[in-house]
Design an enzyme around this catalytic site. Structure first.
Site, short mmCIF file in Angstrom:
data_model
loop_
_atom_site.label_atom_id
_atom_site.label_comp_id
_atom_site.label_asym_id
_atom_site.label_seq_id
_atom_site.Cartn_x
_atom_site.Cartn_y
_atom_site.Cartn_z
CB CYS A 1 -10.10 -6.91 1.15
SG CYS A 1 -8.56 -7.71 0.71
CG HIS B 1 25.72 -8.33 -3.95
ND1 HIS B 1 25.46 -6.98 -3.86
CD2 HIS B 1 26.56 -8.49 -5.01
CE1 HIS B 1 26.12 -6.35 -4.82
NE2 HIS B 1 26.78 -7.23 -5.53
CD GLU C 1 23.34 -5.85 -1.67
OE1 GLU C 1 24.29 -6.38 -1.06
OE2 GLU C 1 23.26 -5.83 -2.91
CE LYS D 1 -3.90 -2.24 -4.13
NZ LYS D 1 -4.27 -1.53 -2.92
CE1 TYR E 1 -3.01 4.23 3.82
CE2 TYR E 1 -2.10 2.38 2.61
CZ TYR E 1 -2.23 3.09 3.78
OH TYR E 1 -1.59 2.67 4.91
CB CYS F 1 -6.48 -5.53 -1.02
SG CYS F 1 -7.23 -4.92 0.49
CD GLU G 1 -2.95 1.48 -3.31
OE1 GLU G 1 -4.16 1.21 -3.42
OE2 GLU G 1 -2.20 0.93 -2.47
P1 NDP Z 1 -7.33 8.22 2.74
O1 NDP Z 1 -7.90 8.54 4.06
O2 NDP Z 1 -6.07 7.45 2.64
O3 NDP Z 1 -7.12 9.56 1.93
C1 NDP Z 1 -8.17 10.45 1.71
C2 NDP Z 1 -7.65 11.61 0.92
O4 NDP Z 1 -8.73 12.44 0.53
C3 NDP Z 1 -6.68 12.47 1.72
O5 NDP Z 1 -5.67 12.92 0.86
C4 NDP Z 1 -7.57 13.62 2.20
O6 NDP Z 1 -6.88 14.81 2.37
C5 NDP Z 1 -8.50 13.75 1.01
N1 NDP Z 1 -9.79 14.32 1.38
C6 NDP Z 1 -10.59 13.96 2.41
N2 NDP Z 1 -11.71 14.70 2.41
C7 NDP Z 1 -11.62 15.54 1.37
C8 NDP Z 1 -12.45 16.58 0.86
N3 NDP Z 1 -13.62 16.86 1.44
N4 NDP Z 1 -12.04 17.25 -0.22
C9 NDP Z 1 -10.86 16.97 -0.81
N5 NDP Z 1 -10.03 16.01 -0.38
C10 NDP Z 1 -10.40 15.31 0.70
O7 NDP Z 1 -8.53 7.53 1.97
P2 NDP Z 1 -8.59 6.66 0.66
O8 NDP Z 1 -9.95 6.91 0.13
O9 NDP Z 1 -7.42 6.87 -0.22
O10 NDP Z 1 -8.50 5.18 1.22
C11 NDP Z 1 -9.33 4.79 2.32
C12 NDP Z 1 -8.59 3.86 3.22
O11 NDP Z 1 -8.52 2.58 2.64
C13 NDP Z 1 -7.13 4.24 3.48
O12 NDP Z 1 -7.00 5.16 4.52
C14 NDP Z 1 -6.51 2.93 3.81
O13 NDP Z 1 -6.64 2.69 5.18
C15 NDP Z 1 -7.34 1.94 3.02
N6 NDP Z 1 -6.58 1.52 1.85
C16 NDP Z 1 -5.45 0.77 2.02
C17 NDP Z 1 -4.71 0.37 0.93
C18 NDP Z 1 -3.47 -0.41 1.14
O14 NDP Z 1 -3.29 -0.98 2.21
N7 NDP Z 1 -2.57 -0.42 0.17
C19 NDP Z 1 -5.10 0.71 -0.42
C20 NDP Z 1 -6.28 1.52 -0.49
C21 NDP Z 1 -6.99 1.90 0.61
P3 NDP Z 1 -6.17 15.22 3.76
O15 NDP Z 1 -4.96 14.36 3.87
O16 NDP Z 1 -5.87 16.66 3.54
O17 NDP Z 1 -7.17 14.97 4.83
#
Ligand code: NDP
Length: 449
Positions: free
Chosen positions: A42, A434, A439, A50, A176, A47, A180
């Site tokens: 984080c 407002h 709102e 980012k 995510y 976080c 982002e």
């Molecule tokens: P996520 O799990 O959010 O997303 C992973 C993405 O990668 C999905 O779209 C998934 O597709 C895709 N994917 C997974 N495996 C493959 C593959 N083999 N080939 C192609 N695409 C693939 O992971 P992130 O890496 O974005 O983030 C990790 C975690 O970190 C998040 O889940 C979240 O919990 C946390 N995070 C939180 C944030 C916040 O609170 N703002 C900010 C950043 C991260 P599919 O959906 O089809 O499985």
């Protein structure tokens, strides 16, 4: 048997730090081992940096919008090393803050790799120490699926420290981090393409929200390529070549893989201590974070589940109060709000409309989309979306979803009301502020057909 410590924590990220410092504050003798930087993902590569980058990337639109408000700006240029290095200085300051947070109540920080020996012993550096309780809080790491050229891509870890700002970026993934960073790279001026393997990104979020964000990102000139699987990445004279399964060729200076994060379990000697993993590779725990080995607990990303800092912190608090505060706390995993800092932001609490329809047969949906007041002058096409889901049988508001500026800030407030069981009638009798976007959440009267 006399132990060296009451609690030995492995990993000083959000969860481990909270458990260590609260336990120390409750009088326990605590040590915490960290082989990288204090604060974990984080603070160092997640976080916090980012969000700083998101702020940085929004200035491009702010400069443009200023013209309609009478401001003349000219010759704006973006200097990547300034943003990158100012961010790094702030992260280093936070590393120091974390040190103080731990040392203040008396937790001992050991800057080394730790691994388990047995249920009460840990090897750290060249030493073996004993503890009555051990907590595994080693977090997670970005994973890159294997494909030809996977060694040429970066993950979010490296994105925070790039030597040069790329002109062309291809982002693989649709969660995510992918959305982002799409906003960050595009806002800072890169030609940005997001390639997602499925028909629509942000799986798990409300369907309407996903569609809306796709339209907004396209409007901001992020190229979205859905149903696209990357087959290979190769080096070319001028950057990288990304080939898709459909035979398309994309050119990039940087390819960022944001395809999820896996629990950090390697190198901990878990099996020797009898700590089992679950089917998804996380440490198996019960509802009080007890692993299959007595006296060893685990929290945060390493146990799988929701990979969110506030969740790891709540679990860390639970550990401290249950071990040393004479309590029996549980973390409430219902209605956990979350935000995605894409641009505009997503804020959400409660089930998606699709899930809510299954759970609440008498679901009523209130929805509004509008142009934010600010953009009535700028002419920017960006829109805001809000959705309230109400259980018609009880009148309880079960979810709120928003896409728009400061959605995370707004949904954080609403999540208290939803957690407290507020009804639509409670929302209706609440006076709005407002003029704000928020709102709208207390003035939506017509249910969607
Ligand atoms: P996520 O799990 O959010 O997303 C992973 C993405 O990668 C999905 O779209 C998934 O597709 C895709 N994917 C997974 N495996 C493959 C593959 N083999 N080939 C192609 N695409 C693939 O992971 P992130 O890496 O974005 O983030 C990790 C975690 O970190 C998040 O889940 C979240 O919990 C946390 N995070 C939180 C944030 C916040 O609170 N703002 C900010 C950043 C991260 P599919 O959906 O089809 O499985």
């Amino acid at each position: 048997m006399a132990f060296d410590y009451d609690l030995f924590v492995i990993g000083a990220g959000s969860g481990g730090t909270r458990a260590a410092r609260m336990s120390a504050a409750l009088g326990a003798r605590v040590a915490i081992a960290e082989e990288l930087h204090l604060g974990g993902t984080c603070v160092n590569v997640g976080c916090i940096p980012k969000k700083l980058f998101v702020y940085g990337s929004h200035f491009a639109e702010d400069f443009e919008d200023g013209a309609a408000y009478g401001w003349t700006t000219s010759g704006e240029t973006f200097d990547w090393p300034t943003l990158r290095d100012n961010k790094t200085r702030e992260i280093e300051r936070l590393n120091g803050v974390y040190e103080g947070l731990l040392e203040g109540p008396g937790a001992e920080i050991i800057r080394d790799h730790a691994s388990l020996v047995d249920a009460h012993a840990v090897t750290v550096g060249n030493e073996t120490v004993t503890a009555e309780n051990i907590l595994i809080a080693t977090g997670s790491r970005a994973i890159v699926p294997p494909f030809p050229g996977d060694d040429l891509v970066i993950t979010s870890d490296e994105a925070f420290y790039l030597d040069a700002f790329p002109e062309r970026v291809v982002i693989i993934g649709g969660g995510y981090i992918a959305v982002e960073f799409a906003g960050i790279f595009r806002g800072l001026g890169a030609d940005t393409t997001l390639a997602y393997r499925g028909p629509l990104f942000l799986r798990g979020f409300d369907g309407g929200v996903r569609e809306f964000v796709a339209a907004e990102l396209s409007e901001k000139n992020v190229t979205l390529r859905f149903d696209t699987t990357v087959e290979s990445v190769t080096r070319a004279a001028d950057g990288l070549i990304v080939r898709t399964h459909a035979g398309d060729v994309l050119e990039a200076d940087v390819v960022l893989c944001a395809t999820g994060r896996a629990p950090n379990t390697a190198g901990l000697n878990l099996s020797a201590a009898g700590v089992d993993l679950d089917s998804s590779g996380g440490v198996r725990v019960d509802d009080r974070y007890r692993t299959t080995a007595p006296h060893i607990r685990a929290i945060g990303d390493v146990i799988g589940g929701l990979q969110l800092t506030p969740v790891a912190i709540a679990e860390g608090m639970c550990i401290a109060y249950n071990l040393f505060g004479g309590e029996d706390r549980e973390v409430d995993y219902e209605e956990i709000p979350t935000a995605v800092f894409c641009q505009p932001n997503i804020g959400t609490v409660g089930p998606t409309e699709e899930d809510a329809r299954r759970r609440f047969p008498a679901l009523t949906v209130f929805e509004s989309t509008f142009r934010p007041l600010k953009h009535t002058l700028t002419g920017r096409a960006e829109r805001t979306m809000m959705k309230l889901l109400v259980d018609g049988d009880t009148d309880r508001v079960v979810a709120a979803h928003m896409v728009g500026p400061d959605a995370g800030e707004i949904i954080q407030g609403l999540s208290v009301a939803i957690k407290a069981g507020a009804t639509k009638a409670d929302f209706d009798r609440t006076i709005g502020i407002h003029p704000t976007a928020a709102e709208e959440f207390v003035t939506m009267r017509e249910a969607r057909a």
